[in-house]
Write a protein that holds these residues in place. Structure first.
Motif: not given
Length: 230
Positions: A118-122, A127-128, A145-150
């Protein structure tokens, strides 16, 4: 055969800037376009490399301080209210113009996906901008899962994004790995008590990533695959 900590990993979280994509050329272009609007001196790309990693607001704080060395910090902070929308505008225009995917990223992510990780971006990038950048390089579909700084109330080096992933996938901390190029990635991993791999080729304020004591140091993205898949 002796078991390694890597054999327990089920989830891999990746930083974006300086890990998957070299985005500094576009960040530098947006930074200088913003400074030019204010009739301020432009920065060299290498300087911008040393400012990246703590989110867009910190990047522009550093840029404004560089261009106005005698201006008090509180006045710089007041400037940000009007400057940030202009920076975001310019970065939106430059998002994919000069950025480049690092070598072997696509091939290695493909191997991880085929192997069932399973892979995610942190990332601390807003995010935009994270979503279109991932899509432009064909990376978006790798990540659940993709998590931006906001995306959450706190960003790296706070452990909250990694704790979120632990909860989302219902895994133990030792089953999550954080891969990044900055001490913020390693500090977040240590606080969340997860494994970490530091990459030497990204942006880390002029410090060798090994000084942050990750669980492993890799000089190329493919070496992360070598550690986990071999």
């Amino acid at each position: 055969m002796t078991k390694t900590p890597w054999q327990a990993v089920k989830v891999i979280a990746f930083d974006l800037d300086g890990t998957l994509v070299d985005s500094v050329p576009d960040l530098a272009a947006a930074t200088n376009a913003t400074l030019s609007e204010l009739n301020l001196a432009n920065a060299q790309e290498q300087q911008v490399r040393s400012w990246v990693g703590n989110g867009a607001k910190v990047l522009m704080t550093r840029a404004l301080s560089f261009a106005q060395p005698n201006k008090p910090v509180d006045e710089i902070n007041q400037q940000l209210d009007s400057v940030m929308p202009r920076f975001m505008h310019h970065y939106g225009l430059h998002l994919e113009k000069h950025s480049e995917l690092y070598p072997e990223v696509l091939e290695t992510l493909t191997k991880f996906k085929t192997s069932g990780y399973k892979m995610a971006v942190v990332t601390n990038k807003p995010y935009e901008f994270t979503i279109p950048l991932l899509k432009s390089f064909g990376l978006f579909d790798f990540f659940e899962q993709i998590l931006g700084g906001d995306s959450l109330t706190r960003m790296k080096p706070d452990p909250l994004p990694l704790i979120h992933l632990i909860d989302f996938w219902d895994v133990a901390p030792h089953q999550l790995l954080m891969v990044g190029d900055s001490k913020n990635d390693i500090l977040a991993a240590k606080s969340a008590q997860v494994l970490s791999i530091g990459l030497t080729y990204g942006y880390n304020y002029g410090e060798h990533i090994g000084l942050s004591s990750p669980d492993a140091v890799c000089e190329s993205f493919s070496q992360v695959g070598d550690l986990l898949l071999n």
